[in-house]
Design a protein around this motif. Structure first.
Motif, PDB file in Angstrom:
ATOM      1  N   LEU A  31       0.824  -1.209   0.000  1.00 42.07           N
ATOM      2  CA  LEU A  31       0.000   0.000   0.000  1.00 42.07           C
ATOM      3  C   LEU A  31       0.861   1.264   0.000  1.00 42.07           C
ATOM      4  N   VAL A  32       1.920   1.258   0.801  1.00 44.56           N
ATOM      5  CA  VAL A  32       2.833   2.401   0.818  1.00 44.56           C
ATOM      6  C   VAL A  32       3.483   2.576  -0.546  1.00 44.56           C
ATOM      7  N   ALA A  33       3.892   1.473  -1.154  1.00 44.14           N
ATOM      8  CA  ALA A  33       4.477   1.551  -2.493  1.00 44.14           C
ATOM      9  C   ALA A  33       3.472   2.096  -3.498  1.00 44.14           C
ATOM     10  N   GLY A  34       2.204   1.726  -3.342  1.00 46.41           N
ATOM     11  CA  GLY A  34       1.174   2.240  -4.234  1.00 46.41           C
ATOM     12  C   GLY A  34       0.975   3.739  -4.085  1.00 46.41           C
ATOM     13  N   PHE A  35       0.969   4.229  -2.847  1.00 51.53           N
ATOM     14  CA  PHE A  35       0.830   5.667  -2.626  1.00 51.53           C
ATOM     15  C   PHE A  35       2.028   6.431  -3.194  1.00 51.53           C
ATOM     16  N   GLN A  36       3.230   5.856  -3.028  1.00 53.97           N
ATOM     17  CA  GLN A  36       4.404   6.546  -3.564  1.00 53.97           C
ATOM     18  C   GLN A  36       4.397   6.527  -5.089  1.00 53.97           C
ATOM     19  N   THR A  37       3.883   5.464  -5.677  1.00 52.32           N
ATOM     20  CA  THR A  37       3.757   5.420  -7.133  1.00 52.32           C
ATOM     21  C   THR A  37       2.826   6.513  -7.630  1.00 52.32           C
ATOM     22  N   ALA A  38       1.724   6.736  -6.904  1.00 51.74           N
ATOM     23  CA  ALA A  38       0.797   7.803  -7.278  1.00 51.74           C
ATOM     24  C   ALA A  38       1.482   9.163  -7.200  1.00 51.74           C
ATOM     25  N   TRP A  39       2.321   9.362  -6.176  1.00 52.11           N
ATOM     26  CA  TRP A  39       3.069  10.622  -6.081  1.00 52.11           C
ATOM     27  C   TRP A  39       4.047  10.774  -7.239  1.00 52.11           C
ATOM     28  N   TYR A  40       4.722   9.681  -7.575  1.00 53.48           N
ATOM     29  CA  TYR A  40       5.698   9.719  -8.661  1.00 53.48           C
ATOM     30  C   TYR A  40       5.025  10.057  -9.990  1.00 53.48           C
ATOM     31  N   ARG A  41       3.837   9.522 -10.225  1.00 55.98           N
ATOM     32  CA  ARG A  41       3.147   9.719 -11.498  1.00 55.98           C
ATOM     33  C   ARG A  41       2.468  11.094 -11.586  1.00 55.98           C
ATOM     34  N   THR A  42       1.966  11.607 -10.463  1.00 57.18           N
ATOM     35  CA  THR A  42       1.177  12.842 -10.501  1.00 57.18           C
ATOM     36  C   THR A  42       1.920  14.061  -9.962  1.00 57.18           C
ATOM     37  N   PRO A  45       1.781  16.595  -3.965  1.00 59.50           N
ATOM     38  CA  PRO A  45       2.370  16.409  -2.628  1.00 59.50           C
ATOM     39  C   PRO A  45       1.463  15.662  -1.657  1.00 59.50           C
ATOM     40  N   ALA A  46       0.164  15.643  -1.895  1.00 60.72           N
ATOM     41  CA  ALA A  46      -0.731  14.915  -0.989  1.00 60.72           C
ATOM     42  C   ALA A  46      -0.378  13.439  -0.948  1.00 60.72           C
ATOM     43  N   TYR A  47      -0.030  12.880  -2.108  1.00 60.46           N
ATOM     44  CA  TYR A  47       0.368  11.478  -2.134  1.00 60.46           C
ATOM     45  C   TYR A  47       1.664  11.261  -1.375  1.00 60.46           C
ATOM     46  N   LEU A  48       2.570  12.222  -1.447  1.00 62.78           N
ATOM     47  CA  LEU A  48       3.817  12.118  -0.695  1.00 62.78           C
ATOM     48  C   LEU A  48       3.536  12.101   0.805  1.00 62.78           C
ATOM     49  N   ARG A  49       2.626  12.938   1.253  1.00 65.11           N
ATOM     50  CA  ARG A  49       2.277  12.967   2.667  1.00 65.11           C
ATOM     51  C   ARG A  49       1.640  11.647   3.094  1.00 65.11           C
ATOM     52  N   MET A  50       0.804  11.069   2.234  1.00 59.07           N
ATOM     53  CA  MET A  50       0.216   9.764   2.532  1.00 59.07           C
ATOM     54  C   MET A  50       1.301   8.695   2.615  1.00 59.07           C
ATOM     55  N   THR A  51       2.248   8.738   1.684  1.00 58.36           N
ATOM     56  CA  THR A  51       3.322   7.752   1.668  1.00 58.36           C
ATOM     57  C   THR A  51       4.131   7.799   2.952  1.00 58.36           C
ATOM     58  N   ARG A  52       4.501   8.992   3.368  1.00 60.14           N
ATOM     59  CA  ARG A  52       5.356   9.124   4.536  1.00 60.14           C
ATOM     60  C   ARG A  52       4.592   8.817   5.834  1.00 60.14           C
ATOM     61  N   PHE A  53       3.312   9.161   5.891  1.00 63.40           N
ATOM     62  CA  PHE A  53       2.521   8.863   7.087  1.00 63.40           C
ATOM     63  C   PHE A  53       2.355   7.362   7.271  1.00 63.40           C
ATOM     64  N   TRP A  54       1.852   6.680   6.240  1.00 66.44           N
ATOM     65  CA  TRP A  54       1.647   5.244   6.355  1.00 66.44           C
ATOM     66  C   TRP A  54       2.979   4.501   6.394  1.00 66.44           C
ATOM     67  N   GLY A  55       4.019   5.092   5.785  1.00 69.09           N
ATOM     68  CA  GLY A  55       5.334   4.474   5.831  1.00 69.09           C
ATOM     69  C   GLY A  55       5.906   4.408   7.235  1.00 69.09           C
ATOM     70  N   ARG A  56       5.678   5.447   8.049  1.00 71.08           N
ATOM     71  CA  ARG A  56       6.142   5.406   9.436  1.00 71.08           C
ATOM     72  C   ARG A  56       5.488   4.262  10.211  1.00 71.08           C
ATOM     73  N   LEU A  57       4.199   4.109  10.042  1.00 73.08           N
ATOM     74  CA  LEU A  57       3.492   3.034  10.745  1.00 73.08           C
ATOM     75  C   LEU A  57       3.960   1.667  10.256  1.00 73.08           C
ATOM     76  N   PHE A  58       4.234   1.560   8.963  1.00 70.51           N
ATOM     77  CA  PHE A  58       4.757   0.321   8.398  1.00 70.51           C
ATOM     78  C   PHE A  58       6.111  -0.036   9.010  1.00 70.51           C
ATOM     79  N   LEU A  59       7.001   0.951   9.165  1.00 65.97           N
ATOM     80  CA  LEU A  59       8.341   0.686   9.693  1.00 65.97           C
ATOM     81  C   LEU A  59       8.294   0.241  11.143  1.00 65.97           C
ATOM     82  N   ILE A  60       7.411   0.831  11.947  1.00 65.10           N
ATOM     83  CA  ILE A  60       7.273   0.400  13.342  1.00 65.10           C
ATOM     84  C   ILE A  60       6.872  -1.069  13.398  1.00 65.10           C
ATOM     85  N   ASN A  61       5.900  -1.433  12.588  1.00 64.96           N
ATOM     86  CA  ASN A  61       5.417  -2.811  12.575  1.00 64.96           C
ATOM     87  C   ASN A  61       6.481  -3.764  12.043  1.00 64.96           C
ATOM     88  N   PHE A  62       7.217  -3.338  11.013  1.00 73.44           N
ATOM     89  CA  PHE A  62       8.276  -4.175  10.438  1.00 73.44           C
ATOM     90  C   PHE A  62       9.340  -4.496  11.486  1.00 73.44           C
TER      91      PHE A  62
END
Length: 462
Positions: A31-42, A45-62
């Motif tokens: 999901l994080v990769a998908g949000f970052q892909t949307a930022w890369y294509r469009t 910055p909203a997609y970038l903020r989504m990527t970094r927000f969900w990415g932090r939660l992903f890293l804690i869990n990882f």
């Protein structure tokens, strides 16, 4: 309790605890990769903020998944050395491939993703998160290949001189039909887990009217993923049930409290049974449901517990080859029920948020937050059913669990380590929850002046 019972409790607790993190890691990485892909294509910055927000939660869990996974593998040498000696040549091969290939891949590229935001070109940086997500997926495949060999051993021979199982065909182990059925079921379940997590966190933020455009878009994307994955779980589960019926008929019979062989068997909704005498006092059924599930035909024949027990005694010798029927029966039903509720929650959420709407009543937000736990319960119950339903076997038809425990362990040693692991894991759970809540409450990074509402993007404005 004796050493065997305590060792099983310890392995069960650490396994279920570890698997709380695994599916969320697998699903969130994609999901994080998908949000970052949307930022890369469009370049929005909203997609970038989504990527970094969900990415932090992903890293804690990882991080928590890595810590608990290390303890998980050490137990094979601590409490189950007889098992490790007997099947280490076979069981160790996919685990070694997971460590040397998959975990190396995901950890390396995840490190590049974490530290490469301002150092790597955007396209190369995007590739790192996709490669990390791919690594988490193939890591799951190798681990499931090892577990599936315990369910349906293939590609090996027993050496009478050494008394050990020896690997003869690694390809047969990696392409075990049990693995091929289990893998999509687990991966779809991981996407349901991650989707429900994103839905619940987004709902918590939306209930407080925080970053409405951003979290509505996150929730909508997660609802689609969850609904599609829930359908995938159902279809792959049907395939898995058919394979289980052929390979481990006792597990399916226990899951349905089916005591005698039966054609046109119904799917049990609620049963009250007499395990000692092998019969049911009450059994509410869906006509033909079990035959359809197990054989894909309404008149298919399904074996019962009593008949399988008699056949196994003739094949393997005297003994009780029944699992704990009540546990198998209810874990199977609750697994299906909790997973189905997660899919229904996603479907309801898509309806309530259609045409850029938000739910008018706060009850949906509360249910969505509670719904985070549904797939976690379904995953845990699914593994309890899978492993407990195989009993009394560690390797089905080859090695009994009673023969797998370490001969040098005593009750005091296992009891102390069981208490210690449980305490440490409780502390880790507290840390995990505190960290997640901290970053959830802090929300995404502040929006820049060029930030646009996410709902203006066709990809997310359903």
């Amino acid at each position: 309790m004796d050493v065997l019972d305590l060792s099983r409790w310890q392995f069960g607790i650490t396994t279920v605890y570890h698997f709380l993190f695994v599916p969320l890691t697998i699903g969130l990485s994609a999901l994080v990769a998908g949000f970052q892909t949307a930022w890369y294509r469009t370049d929005n910055p909203a997609y970038l903020r989504m990527t970094r927000f969900w990415g932090r939660l992903f890293l804690i869990n990882f991080a928590m998944g890595v810590v608990t996974g290390i303890v998980q593998e050490f137990q094979f040498g601590m409490n189950w050395s007889a098992y490790s000696r007997f099947v280490g040549d076979v069981f160790g091969a996919p685990l070694a491939m997971e460590g040397l290939m998959a975990f190396f891949l995901e950890s390396t590229f995840l490190g590049l993703w974490i530290f490469g935001w301002d150092k790597l070109p955007r396209g190369l940086h995007l590739a790192t998160i996709w490669l990390a997500a791919f690594g988490t997926t193939i890591s799951a495949y190798f681990i499931l290949a090892a577990n599936s060999w315990m369910q349906h051993p293939v590609g090996y021979r027993l050496n009478p001189a050494t008394g050990r199982a020896e690997l003869t065909d690694i390809w047969a182990v990696l392409t075990n039909v049990t693995t091929l059925a289990t893998f999509p079921h687990v991966i779809f379940g991981a996407f349901v887990t991650a989707g429900a997590f994103v839905i619940g966190v987004s709902a918590w933020q939306l209930a407080r009217k925080r970053e409405v455009d951003l979290f509505r878009a996150s929730a909508r994307a997660a609802m689609v993923v969850t609904l599609v994955a829930a359908v995938g779980v159902s279809l792959s589960g049907h395939w898995q049930a058919q394979i289980m019926t052929r390979q481990q008929p006792m597990k399916m019979a226990a899951a349905e409290a089916l005591w005698e062989d039966e054609s046109s068997a119904g799917f049990s909704l609620f049963a009250v049974g007499d395990v000692r005498n092998g019969r049911n006092h009450v059994n509410v059924q869906i006509p033909y449901g079990l035959s359809l599930l197990a054989t894909s035909t309404p008149d298919g024949r399904v074996e019962g517990v009593n008949d399988i027990q008699a056949r196994y005694q003739a094949t393997y010798g005297p003994g009780d080859y029944r699992p704990i029927v009540g546990l198998a029966y209810w874990s199977f039903r609750l697994m299906i029920g909790f997973g189905g509720l997660a899919g229904l929650l996603a479907l309801a959420g898509l309806w309530f948020t259609r045409r850029r709407r938000l739910p008018a009543n706060p009850w949906f937000y509360r249910i969505a937050v509670i719904g985070i736990g549904l797939p976690f319960l379904a995953n845990s119950l699914g593994w309890i059913f899978t492993e407990m339903g195989r009993q009394p076997w560690t390797v089905f038809g080859v090695m009994r669990t009673s023969a797998a425990v370490s001969p040098g362990s005593d009750v005091a040693e296992v009891a102390v380590t069981l208490a210690g692991f449980t305490l440490v894991y409780a502390v880790l759970a507290f840390i995990e929850v505190r960290l997640l809540l901290k970053f959830i409450r802090s929300g995404p990074e502040p929006a820049g002046r060029t930030d646009e509402p996410v709902d203006t993007l066709p990809a997310l404005s359903y």
